[in-house]
Design a protein around this motif. Structure first.
Motif, short mmCIF file in Angstrom:
data_model
loop_
_atom_site.label_atom_id
_atom_site.label_comp_id
_atom_site.label_asym_id
_atom_site.label_seq_id
_atom_site.Cartn_x
_atom_site.Cartn_y
_atom_site.Cartn_z
N ILE A 11 40.96 49.51 32.70
CA ILE A 11 39.90 49.80 33.76
C ILE A 11 40.08 50.63 34.31
O ILE A 11 40.87 51.68 35.45
N PRO A 12 39.43 51.11 34.32
CA PRO A 12 38.47 52.71 35.06
C PRO A 12 38.39 52.31 36.51
O PRO A 12 38.57 51.18 36.83
N SER A 13 38.57 53.60 37.62
CA SER A 13 37.80 53.82 38.90
C SER A 13 36.36 53.66 38.64
O SER A 13 36.02 53.63 38.13
N LEU A 14 36.42 53.17 40.13
CA LEU A 14 35.60 52.68 40.92
C LEU A 14 34.78 53.65 41.80
O LEU A 14 35.82 54.07 42.79
N LYS A 15 33.95 54.75 42.38
CA LYS A 15 33.38 54.68 43.50
C LYS A 15 33.12 54.27 44.95
O LYS A 15 32.36 52.95 44.26
N LEU A 16 33.86 54.40 46.01
CA LEU A 16 33.61 53.10 46.88
C LEU A 16 32.32 53.62 47.55
O LEU A 16 31.40 54.37 48.07
N LEU A 31 29.40 44.19 42.35
CA LEU A 31 29.02 44.77 41.56
C LEU A 31 28.16 45.24 40.40
O LEU A 31 27.77 43.88 40.49
N HIS A 32 27.47 45.94 39.82
CA HIS A 32 26.23 45.73 39.45
C HIS A 32 26.66 45.25 38.00
O HIS A 32 28.04 45.52 37.53
N ARG A 33 25.35 44.60 37.56
CA ARG A 33 25.85 43.45 36.33
C ARG A 33 26.32 44.22 34.98
O ARG A 33 26.35 44.07 33.95
N ASN A 34 25.73 45.77 35.06
CA ASN A 34 25.45 46.74 33.35
C ASN A 34 27.25 47.45 33.76
O ASN A 34 26.84 48.24 32.70
N CYS A 35 27.70 47.74 34.95
CA CYS A 35 29.02 48.01 34.99
C CYS A 35 30.27 47.66 33.76
O CYS A 35 29.94 46.29 33.73
N GLY A 36 30.45 48.78 33.00
CA GLY A 36 31.06 48.35 31.63
C GLY A 36 32.71 47.53 32.30
O GLY A 36 32.61 46.64 31.43
N LEU A 37 32.59 47.10 33.48
CA LEU A 37 33.58 46.30 33.86
C LEU A 37 33.81 44.67 33.95
O LEU A 37 34.31 43.48 33.63
N TYR A 38 32.30 44.73 33.99
CA TYR A 38 31.91 43.38 34.46
C TYR A 38 32.10 42.49 33.14
O TYR A 38 32.36 40.78 33.25
N ARG A 39 31.88 43.16 32.22
CA ARG A 39 31.35 41.90 30.91
C ARG A 39 33.12 42.55 29.79
O ARG A 39 33.99 41.76 29.23
N SER A 40 33.37 43.28 30.20
CA SER A 40 34.91 43.62 29.15
C SER A 40 36.02 42.72 30.31
O SER A 40 37.10 42.42 29.43
N GLU A 41 36.06 42.62 31.17
CA GLU A 41 37.14 42.55 31.72
C GLU A 41 37.13 40.50 32.62
O GLU A 41 37.79 40.51 33.36
N ALA A 62 38.25 40.03 48.32
CA ALA A 62 37.04 40.40 47.95
C ALA A 62 36.67 38.64 47.52
O ALA A 62 37.38 38.59 46.24
N VAL A 63 35.64 38.34 47.67
CA VAL A 63 34.64 37.54 46.71
C VAL A 63 33.20 38.46 46.10
O VAL A 63 32.98 39.38 46.53
N LEU A 64 32.87 38.23 45.16
CA LEU A 64 32.59 39.57 43.98
C LEU A 64 31.48 38.38 44.32
O LEU A 64 31.02 37.81 43.91
N ASN A 65 29.71 39.78 44.09
CA ASN A 65 28.58 39.03 43.94
C ASN A 65 27.95 40.21 42.88
O ASN A 65 28.30 41.51 42.58
N VAL A 66 27.22 39.95 42.01
CA VAL A 66 26.69 40.78 40.78
C VAL A 66 25.23 40.88 41.35
O VAL A 66 24.39 39.50 41.62
N VAL A 67 24.94 42.40 40.86
CA VAL A 67 23.93 42.83 41.57
C VAL A 67 23.04 42.78 40.41
O VAL A 67 23.99 43.67 39.68
N ILE A 72 21.49 48.88 45.71
CA ILE A 72 22.60 48.43 46.42
C ILE A 72 24.06 49.18 45.78
O ILE A 72 24.52 49.84 46.54
N THR A 73 24.28 48.26 44.17
CA THR A 73 25.08 49.04 43.96
C THR A 73 24.88 49.75 42.82
O THR A 73 24.22 49.00 41.91
N ASN A 74 25.66 51.06 42.21
CA ASN A 74 24.85 51.69 41.38
C ASN A 74 26.08 51.11 39.69
O ASN A 74 26.97 50.51 40.56
N ILE A 75 26.59 51.56 39.40
CA ILE A 75 27.23 50.38 37.51
C ILE A 75 28.24 51.23 37.77
O ILE A 75 29.26 51.05 37.28
N ASP A 76 28.77 52.89 38.43
CA ASP A 76 29.76 53.01 38.92
C ASP A 76 30.59 52.86 40.26
O ASP A 76 31.11 53.84 40.70
N GLU A 77 29.42 52.18 40.94
CA GLU A 77 30.16 51.96 41.96
C GLU A 77 30.63 50.63 42.31
O GLU A 77 30.91 49.79 41.67
#
Length: 511
Positions: A11-16, A31-41, A62-67, A72-77
């Motif tokens: 699990i890599p870090s993300l930028k706030l 969390l962006h849908r194309n973020c690597g964490l979204y599917r891998s985890e 927190a409750v997670l929403n996917v964008v 709104i939120t980039n893939i590394d944020e």
């Protein structure tokens, strides 16, 4: 401090990033849908996540929403709503880590309550701690509320819940043996006696630091109405300063973190239009005890369309209040009052404020019923003063009001809290609802008239609401105005007007 080496290495870090969205009493992460964490985890929308930082000792939940929008939120944020961003307390761009959140252990107790089981103090405490620490989603909080409402709460459970709500927040000590407070259980539109009581009691010299909630199912609460005149979001330090000067204030209780779970529960109860007996008592008494009250007057109105319909129901409720109050060390008295129709003329923050100021100003067109009820209640509170003999309180209260001392005190309190120098006006959209028959007003349905006022936009739109031209016992001619609807927005105006035309809540005996 958390050891980040213990987090899974995959699990890599993300930028706030702070996302400027007010999610009102709920922590939400994006969390962006194309973020690597979204599917891998295996993260999914509406699942709960833990947010860690290199320096945190406790994760934030927190409750997670996917964008799907990188603006709104980039893939590394990791985006955070305003509430959770403030809790995290670190600047944007900081390194954060996320992980799946462990379901709160206390949810097992919620399931037991839904099944009709009795819970003990420790079970209620763990539930309330998790709610305060944002470990519950709104759905889980709603499950707890519905479970308590539908299966009921025994008197010991109400006491346990009250204790838990007090024990998970701050408590104020005013350093005096007699600290007055008053609360009405609600259900009667326009019943704005508190804003009259406080300046009367303070002008008498008694201490009455009044913290109030926002409206749950009504068109206005005391905090909503007082906010028309002055700032009600005040720090605990500022409240102490105002009390030292004025002997009273009228403020919203949420800012001071008094029984903070109550505000979260109310935020869920409001859209559900739920206010069950057990949670109502726990909500009222936890706030009063946390706010430092030693002597409390409870007003229970009864009537066909009030929350309490009969005198027998009111007596049962009084016993519950007295049981919890006695066990919490609170001197509590209950008065049972007439709730057969709205009190005063205005329903909605601005319109109710106008009623209050007319009474304080001793204006000839001030609503008599609201004035008299306020004087009766003020008299009972003044009789908490050991120097005032029983039965003399009403006369003392009336003298303070009619001499102008109550108005002077109210203006001093408003100035101390921070006067609103830009007066809020009544809604610009107006519609008169007229009588269909000639006769005498026999009844006004509190629930229906309150519903029309809420449809008009109250209490969120402070200028929205209803002004009553006719009350029970008044003669009315066909075509004469019963009440006027005020609204700010066309959609609300249409909803309220159509509801009133379908059923205006008035029962008229034809002549």
């Amino acid at each position: 401090m958390i050891d980040t080496s213990e987090l899974p290495t995959s699990i890599p870090s993300l930028k706030l990033k702070c996302v400027a969205i007010d999610t009102y009493k709920e922590n939400v992460a994006y969390l962006h849908r194309n973020c690597g964490l979204y599917r891998s985890e295996g993260f999914q929308a509406l699942s709960k996540i833990e947010i860690h930082t290199a320096n945190s000792t406790q994760p934030v939940i927190a409750v997670l929403n996917v964008v799907d929008d990188a603006s709104i939120t980039n893939i590394d944020e990791l985006g955070l709503s305003e509430q959770v961003y403030e809790q995290l307390g670190i600047p944007e761009g900081s390194e954060v880590f996320i992980n799946h959140a462990t379901p709160p252990e206390s949810l097992k107790s919620v399931h037991k309550k839904i099944a009709g089981e009795k819970l003990d103090y420790q079970q209620y405490l763990h539930i309330i701690q998790d709610i305060v620490n944002n470990r519950y989603s709104k759905i889980e909080t709603a499950a707890f509320i519905v479970g308590c409402a539908e299966t009921g709460m025994e008197r010991d459970e109400i006491l346990h819940l009250t204790h838990a709500m007090v024990d998970t927040g701050e408590r104020i000590d005013w350093g005096e043996d007699l600290v007055c407070d008053k609360h009405c259980i609600g259900g009667i539109p326009g019943n704005r006696t508190t804003m009259l009581l406080v300046p009367i009691i303070a002008a008498h010299g008694m201490l009455m630091p009044k913290t109030s909630s926002r409206a749950i199912t009504s068109p206005a609460g005391t905090a909503d109405t007082m906010e028309v005149l002055a700032n009600v979001d005040l720090s605990l330090r500022r409240l102490h300063e105002i009390v030292s000067q004025q002997r009273a204030f009228l403020a919203w209780g949420g800012t001071a973190k008094l029984a903070p779970a109550d505000d979260v529960l109310i935020s869920v109860e409001r859209p559900l239009s739920m206010d069950s007996t057990g949670q109502m008592i726990a909500s009222i008494l936890s706030k009063k005890i946390a706010a430092g009250a030693t002597h409390l007057l409870i007003d229970i109105p009864i009537g066909p369309s009030a929350k309490v319909h009969t005198h027998m129901e009111a007596l049962k409720l009084r016993k519950l209040f007295e049981y919890v109050g006695d066990n919490m060390g609170l001197h509590l008295e209950v008065v049972i009052t007439d709730g057969s129709q709205p009190i005063g003329r205005g329903i909605g923050p601005v319109l109710e404020t106008q009623d209050v100021m007319k009474i304080l100003g001793n204006e000839p067109n001030a609503p008599i019923d609201l004035k008299e009820k306020a004087l009766q209640l003020a008299g009972r509170i003044i009789e908490f003063d050991p120097d005032v003999r029983g039965g003399q309180g009403y006369a003392v209260a009336r003298d303070i009001l009619e001499s102008g001392r109550a108005l002077t005190k109210m203006n001093a309190i408003i100035n101390a809290q921070g006067r609103n120098n830009t007066p809020i006006q009544v809604g610009k959209l107006q519609c008169d609802i007229c009588a269909q028959d000639t006769g005498i007003v026999k009844a006004i349905d509190n629930l229906k008239i309150a519903s029309i006022a809420r449809l008009a936009g109250a209490p969120m739109d402070k200028g929205a609401g209803i002004y009553l031209h006719k009350k029970v016992g008044d003669k009315v001619k066909k075509g004469e105005v019963l009440f006027t609807i005020y609204a700010e927005f066309n959609a609300d105006f249409t909803f309220a007007k159509n509801a009133a035309l379908l059923d205006n809540s008035y029962q008229i005996d034809k002549l």
